[in-house]
Design an enzyme around this catalytic site. Structure first.
Site, PDB file in Angstrom:
ATOM      1  N   LYS A 204       1.009  -1.162   0.101  1.00  0.00           N
ATOM      2  CA  LYS A 204       0.115  -0.002  -0.105  1.00  0.00           C
ATOM      3  C   LYS A 204       0.777   1.181  -0.009  1.00  0.00           C
ATOM      4  O   LYS A 204       1.989   1.225   0.397  1.00  0.00           O
ATOM      5  CB  LYS A 204      -0.886  -0.020   1.271  1.00  0.00           C
ATOM      6  CG  LYS A 204      -2.106  -1.065   0.828  1.00  0.00           C
ATOM      7  CD  LYS A 204      -3.308  -0.873   1.714  1.00  0.00           C
ATOM      8  CE  LYS A 204      -4.509  -1.802   1.211  1.00  0.00           C
ATOM      9  NZ  LYS A 204      -5.390  -1.808   2.265  1.00  0.00           N
ATOM     10  N   ARG A 238      -3.729  -9.931   4.676  1.00  0.00           N
ATOM     11  CA  ARG A 238      -3.858  -9.922   3.315  1.00  0.00           C
ATOM     12  C   ARG A 238      -2.570  -9.653   2.429  1.00  0.00           C
ATOM     13  O   ARG A 238      -2.387  -8.267   2.682  1.00  0.00           O
ATOM     14  CB  ARG A 238      -5.078  -9.181   2.919  1.00  0.00           C
ATOM     15  CG  ARG A 238      -5.895  -9.425   1.694  1.00  0.00           C
ATOM     16  CD  ARG A 238      -6.839  -8.235   1.303  1.00  0.00           C
ATOM     17  NE  ARG A 238      -7.541  -8.472   0.239  1.00  0.00           N
ATOM     18  CZ  ARG A 238      -7.029  -7.636  -0.927  1.00  0.00           C
ATOM     19  NH1 ARG A 238      -6.215  -6.603  -0.553  1.00  0.00           N
ATOM     20  NH2 ARG A 238      -7.611  -7.702  -1.940  1.00  0.00           N
TER      21      ARG A 238
HETATM   22  C1  9MG Z   1      -9.871  -5.552  -1.207  1.00  0.00           C
HETATM   23  N1  9MG Z   1      -9.215  -5.037  -0.419  1.00  0.00           N
HETATM   24  C2  9MG Z   1      -8.244  -4.278  -0.805  1.00  0.00           C
HETATM   25  N2  9MG Z   1      -7.355  -3.819   0.453  1.00  0.00           N
HETATM   26  C3  9MG Z   1      -8.074  -4.433   1.596  1.00  0.00           C
HETATM   27  C4  9MG Z   1      -7.826  -4.446   2.743  1.00  0.00           C
HETATM   28  O1  9MG Z   1      -7.117  -3.719   3.398  1.00  0.00           O
HETATM   29  N3  9MG Z   1      -8.716  -5.260   3.443  1.00  0.00           N
HETATM   30  C5  9MG Z   1      -9.752  -6.004   2.885  1.00  0.00           C
HETATM   31  N4  9MG Z   1     -10.315  -6.743   3.773  1.00  0.00           N
HETATM   32  N5  9MG Z   1      -9.868  -6.222   1.622  1.00  0.00           N
HETATM   33  C6  9MG Z   1      -9.016  -5.135   0.980  1.00  0.00           C
END
Ligand code: 9MG
Length: 271
Positions: A204, A238
């Site tokens: 990010k 994630r």
């Molecule tokens: C789809 N998506 C993109 N960034 C995300 C994040 O930080 N958390 C979750 N749950 N989905 C995300």
């Protein structure tokens, strides 16, 4: 949780067919790397991204979900659309990951019909189209926590049991750099909501803002961020880079297990 995007590049000749095949191949690689869950998304949620129709999103995600059924790996579908949720559940999805926390009309009803699918409720201020324009909070941690608490209650009112829920502070979704790092530093405050915590920090821009690296060169920052999130209570991270994230977390787990054994040993010495 390994990330699989099925968002065809409109300049590529192969279009959707190629994207589907690439997504399936990529998913199989992430399984080999040790992913415990795969998160498949057919609509970008990046700041400024454009929405796609329900039909288009279904065409993108369902074939990938079906192709991975034989792997036995739990599949999460990243969507905010009730129709996509219903089809994904019918096709065997293990989780619905909704960056809109089931606030779209009909979303709670769509998922309440099933009694087992896991649901990730994420915090976002605004929409992906506008969220980074001017995010404002009095107290980011309290406001994110209140929002998630309200969504847990909304789910309960729709008949969804709490053991199906996962919560997520939504790093980068309507937050400044300062908001994001304040949240990361105080992530443990969200654990008192009594629902497992998911954190998505991989590649990010908040990470690139610190190191100056562009999105394709943020692997070290992503691993550091995932590890920090886990030390602050995240149960699921994630990530794009599964193998290296798992290796980093293996070291953390070894330390924790060793510490737990020492506590047990000390306790048995006392007896
Ligand atoms: C789809 N998506 C993109 N960034 C995300 C994040 O930080 N958390 C979750 N749950 N989905 C995300």
């Amino acid at each position: 949780m390994g990330i699989i995007n099925v968002t065809p590049d409109s300049f590529s000749d192969g279009g959707l067919y190629l994207s589907t095949q690439q997504a399936i191949a990529h998913a199989r690689n992430l399984i080999d790397e040790g992913a415990d869950i795969l998160d498949i998304g057919g609509e970008s949620t990046r700041p400024g991204s454009q929405q796609v129709s329900t039909e288009e999103e279904l065409k993108r995600v369902i074939p990938v979900l079906e192709a991975l059924a034989d792997t036995g790996i739990p599949i999460s579908i990243d969507t905010s659309k009730p129709e996509v949720m219903k089809h994904a559940i019918a096709a065997g999805a293990f989780m619905i990951n909704d960056v809109n926390a089931l606030r779209s009309p009909g979303a709670l009803e769509a998922v309440a019909q099933s009694d087992h699918v896991q649901l990730c409720l994420m915090h976002m201020q605004g929409t992906p189209q506008t969220m980074q324009a001017n995010p404002q909070y009095h107290n980011i941690v309290d406001e994110v926590k209140d929002f998630l608490h309200q969504r847990i209650q909304a789910a309960a009112a729709a008949g969804i049991s709490q053991d199906r829920l996962v919560i997520d502070p939504g790093f980068g979704f309507g937050k400044t750099l300062h908001h994001n790092f304040t949240l990361l530093n105080q992530l443990d405050q969200l654990t008192t909501l009594g629902v497992p915590l998911l954190a998505g920090l991989s590649r990010k821009s908040m990470l690139g803002a610190i190191t100056g690296n562009n999105v394709d060169h943020r692997i070290h920052e992503s691993i550091a961020a995932a590890l920090l999130a886990v030390t602050k209570g995240a149960k699921i991270v994630r990530v794009h880079d599964v193998k290296v994230s798992k290796e980093a977390l293996a070291i953390y787990n070894a330390m924790k297990n060793c510490a737990a054994q020492e506590i047990n040993l000390t306790a048995s010495n006392r007896n």
